[in-house]
Design an enzyme around this catalytic site. Structure first.
Site, PDB file in Angstrom:
ATOM      1  N   TYR A 101       0.995  -1.057  -0.007  1.00 20.09           N
ATOM      2  CA  TYR A 101      -0.110  -0.025   0.065  1.00 20.09           C
ATOM      3  C   TYR A 101       0.976   1.152   0.066  1.00 20.09           C
ATOM      4  O   TYR A 101       1.900   1.261   0.827  1.00 20.09           O
ATOM      5  CB  TYR A 101      -0.924   0.228   1.267  1.00 20.09           C
ATOM      6  CG  TYR A 101      -1.793   1.081   1.434  1.00 20.09           C
ATOM      7  CD1 TYR A 101      -2.767   1.461   0.931  1.00 20.09           C
ATOM      8  CD2 TYR A 101      -1.140   2.202   2.243  1.00 20.09           C
ATOM      9  CE1 TYR A 101      -3.608   2.648   1.268  1.00 20.09           C
ATOM     10  CE2 TYR A 101      -1.706   3.561   2.441  1.00 20.09           C
ATOM     11  CZ  TYR A 101      -3.135   3.610   1.718  1.00 20.09           C
ATOM     12  OH  TYR A 101      -3.817   4.775   1.901  1.00 20.09           O
ATOM     13  N   GLU A 189      -3.613   7.660  -3.803  1.00 18.24           N
ATOM     14  CA  GLU A 189      -3.287   6.479  -3.178  1.00 18.24           C
ATOM     15  C   GLU A 189      -3.292   5.191  -4.298  1.00 18.24           C
ATOM     16  O   GLU A 189      -3.944   5.211  -5.305  1.00 18.24           O
ATOM     17  CB  GLU A 189      -4.646   6.075  -2.160  1.00 18.24           C
ATOM     18  CG  GLU A 189      -4.724   4.882  -1.423  1.00 18.24           C
ATOM     19  CD  GLU A 189      -5.838   4.683  -0.461  1.00 18.24           C
ATOM     20  OE1 GLU A 189      -5.705   4.943   0.512  1.00 18.24           O
ATOM     21  OE2 GLU A 189      -6.911   4.128  -1.207  1.00 18.24           O
TER      22      GLU A 189
END
Lengths: 379, 290
Positions: A101, A189
């Site tokens: 991530y 993101e």
């Protein structure tokens, strides 16, 4: 302003971030054609401004073009969290060796953009953050200098051991800084950032949110707004310079200022009613805004009574009163109005309403109790 | 007594010849604020309302009039530039009313303002007022009354609602500060709480918060650790719908959902009396002040 995944992909790829090829489709046939061009197994992904798409059935694996068409047919038009899906993204299914991530968000507390990276990426990243916060590395970045090379490398080393992968990830992390600052983002993101069995580092999914305050100086970004993906009444409100959010109750609310609007909704609930909307007419108060506000609220058949709660500061209460009178002459509001106004030019406002056969209240609690009672009688 | 603005406040209005700037400059002058200068590039040498000199730059205004506080009414595209200019000119307190300043601009503005030793309030705020003494910004003067309760708020009109309740019930205010609702602001709840605690003219503090972020939770922790004066608090947005949230970063960074319920619990746990309705402010303050 939220961007769709396919729009976010375009911004990332423009900065050189490696993402699989793909295409966006509005019909099952288009999805089929993209799948055929890509060859092999593909993923068909709903493009909608809501999280949890996968769990809602909006992301499907297709072994071939015919299956992609079939899935697209089911996903297009599907409702996810109240929003209907008008487009699907078709991308090749990647073979995944690991999921990480990488996120970059504007942080109120440090007053800087903050990187968050974790080797434990994927759909459960929030659970990882809650249960094992030590698995998330955070780095606030000084916006004057930007992300420095050793910082990017340091973050990448928390993800991978292989130096080639570390260097690829460091480059991508650096490129994400460019995406963020070049587009005035409040969020950028990548989840998941994957490695493939042959060792490549690839960004599989991207989310970008643009700071609304950037849109005036960035017409290119403002043009990315997809109004078909929004509630129609919210689109109409924005065009009329109103901030409006539709809710499920039956008490319409017209208020000046976001804080007072929220407090008004809370008070409606406190006295046993259910607010039908959040509506902030903002600071400047031309009567036209009030007319538009009433038009938008009365389009909702659930609304049984409407409350005006206006505390005049910059907003002139006589402008609001004129707007109310104009609206009632232009069209049939059809439900009772309760008007509370106080502050700038209050006496003039009361006179305008009185001349038109309406009364105004001065106290917020009294007005809310009255409108809740009226909504109950009508329900 | 008061915080941040007082009888020594000498105000320069940046954007004094604009639509909003001129309107509010007149309001502030009528209230009794010492408006000593205005700034509009290209209009230096003019006089506003027959008595306030207009300058081309803030530096000129400071040199000629001794201005120590500025209020900014320029459009969003020029707001960050106006803050830099005020900080560079040696202004101590900069109040930015402008709504819509890009947040990325603010990340660069804040370290600059700090490096010059200035305090910024806002942006996207109604400003502040020390009733009967000086008003800087747009809070209507007629709803305020001098007294000993300090007020700090993230909202605009909701602040007016509560101040109005206080004044109608005979509770005056030392200073009312609207800190603004943007993600990055110059002065936060804690800055104001610290100042109110130190102010001999303040006996109690009213804190008006909203959903989103963790500023109220941090402020509650500060109250518990450092405040001897009673605090009464409100959180707007108890019925606000949960957003269709995109991405995970927001939840990860705050470790919090930022709901009204969570914030009200943090308030209660810190010994802050929590209002259910804005009107409750009066009874709760009376209760706490005895």
């Amino acid at each position: 302003m939220n961007l769709h995944e396919y729009q976010a992909r375009d911004l990332l790829r423009a900065q050189g971030i490696a993402m699989p090829d793909g295409g966006v489709a509005s019909t099952p046939e288009e999805a089929e054609a993209i799948a055929r061009r890509l060859g092999g197994t593909v993923v068909v992904k709903a493009q909608v401004h809501a999280g949890g798409r996968g769990k809602a059935g909006g992301v499907k694996l297709a072994k071939n073009a015919a299956e992609a068409k079939e899935h697209a047919g089911r996903i297009l038009g599907m409702q996810i969290k109240g929003l209907s899906v008008a487009k699907v993204l078709v991308v090749p299914a990647a073979e995944i060796a690991s999921e990480s991530y990488v996120g970059l968000i504007m942080d109120r507390e440090t007053q800087r953009p903050v990187y968050m990276v974790s080797a434990a990426g994927g759909v459960d990243i929030e659970e990882v953050a809650a249960r094992t916060p030590e698995k998330i590395t955070r780095l606030p970045v000084d916006p004057v200098y930007g992300l420095l090379p050793h910082q990017a490398l340091g973050l990448a080393f928390t993800l991978y051991q292989d130096i080639a992968q570390v260097r690829a990830a460091a480059r991508l992390i650096q490129e994400l800084w460019q995406v963020f600052t070049a587009n005035g983002a409040s969020l950028a993101e990548i989840n998941p950032l994957v490695t493939t069995p042959d060792g490549q580092v690839l960004a599989l999914d991207a989310k970008v949110v643009i700071d609304d305050n950037e849109l005036d100086r960035r017409p290119d970004l403002a043009a990315l707004r997809d109004e078909s993906a929004e509630e129609p009444s919210e689109v109409a409100a924005r065009q009329a310079n109103l901030t409006f959010i539709k809710l499920d109750g039956n008490v319409g609310c017209v208020v000046n200022g976001a804080g007072l609007a929220m407090a008004t909704m809370d008070l409606v609930k406190y006295y046993g009613g259910e607010p039908a909307n959040f509506l902030d007419i903002g600071g400047s108060s031309n009567p036209e805004k009030v007319v538009n506000a009433l038009r938008i609220i009365t389009r909702d058949p659930n609304v049984k009574a409407i409350l005006f709660n206006i505390f005049g500061g910059i907003t002139r209460t006589d402008d609001v009163a004129n707007g109310i009178v104009t609206a009632t002459r232009q069209f049939d509001v059809g439900v009772p109005l309760v008007i509370r106004l106080t502050g700038t030019n209050e006496q003039e406002a009361v006179r305008i309403l009185k001349d038109a056969g309406m009364t105004a209240l001065n106290d917020m609690d009294e007005a809310v109790q009255k409108v809740v009672a009226l909504s109950r009688e009508a329900a | 007594m008061s915080i941040f603005v007082n009888a020594g406040t000498r105000l320069v209005v940046q954007g004094i010849t604009g639509r909003d700037g001129s309107f509010h400059a007149r309001q502030m002058m009528a209230y009794g604020t010492q408006v000593v200068a205005g700034v509009t590039p290209g209009k230096g040498g003019q006089t506003f309302e027959g008595r306030v000199p207009v300058f081309n730059t803030v530096a000129d205004a400071v040199r000629e009039t001794g201005a120590n506080t500025s209020v900014i009414y320029v459009p969003p595209a020029g707001a960050a530039g106006a803050i830099y200019e005020a900080a560079d000119a040696g202004i101590d307190l900069i109040v930015c009313i402008t709504e819509g300043v890009p947040v990325l601009d603010m990340t660069r503005v804040m370290p600059y303002v700090r490096s010059r030793g200035a305090r910024l309030i806002g942006p996207n705020c109604p400003g502040l007022i020390t009733p009967g003494v000086s008003k800087v910004g747009i809070i209507p003067g007629n709803i305020c009354a001098p007294g000993r309760v300090g007020l700090v708020s993230r909202s605009g009109t909701l602040t007016y609602e509560v101040v109005n309740q206080l004044t109608k019930n005979g509770i005056g205010q030392s200073t009312c500060v609207g800190i603004g609702g943007d993600p990055i602001i110059g002065t936060n709840f804690i800055d104001c709480l610290r100042a109110f605690e130190a102010d001999a003219g303040t006996d109690a503090v009213v804190m008006m918060g909203e959903i989103g972020g963790t500023d109220e939770q941090n402020a509650a922790a500060f109250v518990k650790a450092h405040l001897t004066k009673p605090v009464v608090g409100f959180i707007a947005g108890q019925t606000a719908p949960k957003g269709r949230r995109m991405g995970h970063a927001g939840a990860i960074i705050s470790g919090s959902s930022g709901t009204a319920e969570e914030k009200m619990q943090a308030f209660a746990a810190a010994g802050i009396s929590v209002m259910k309705r804005p009107v409750d402010v009066v009874a709760l303050l009376r209760d706490r002040l005895g």
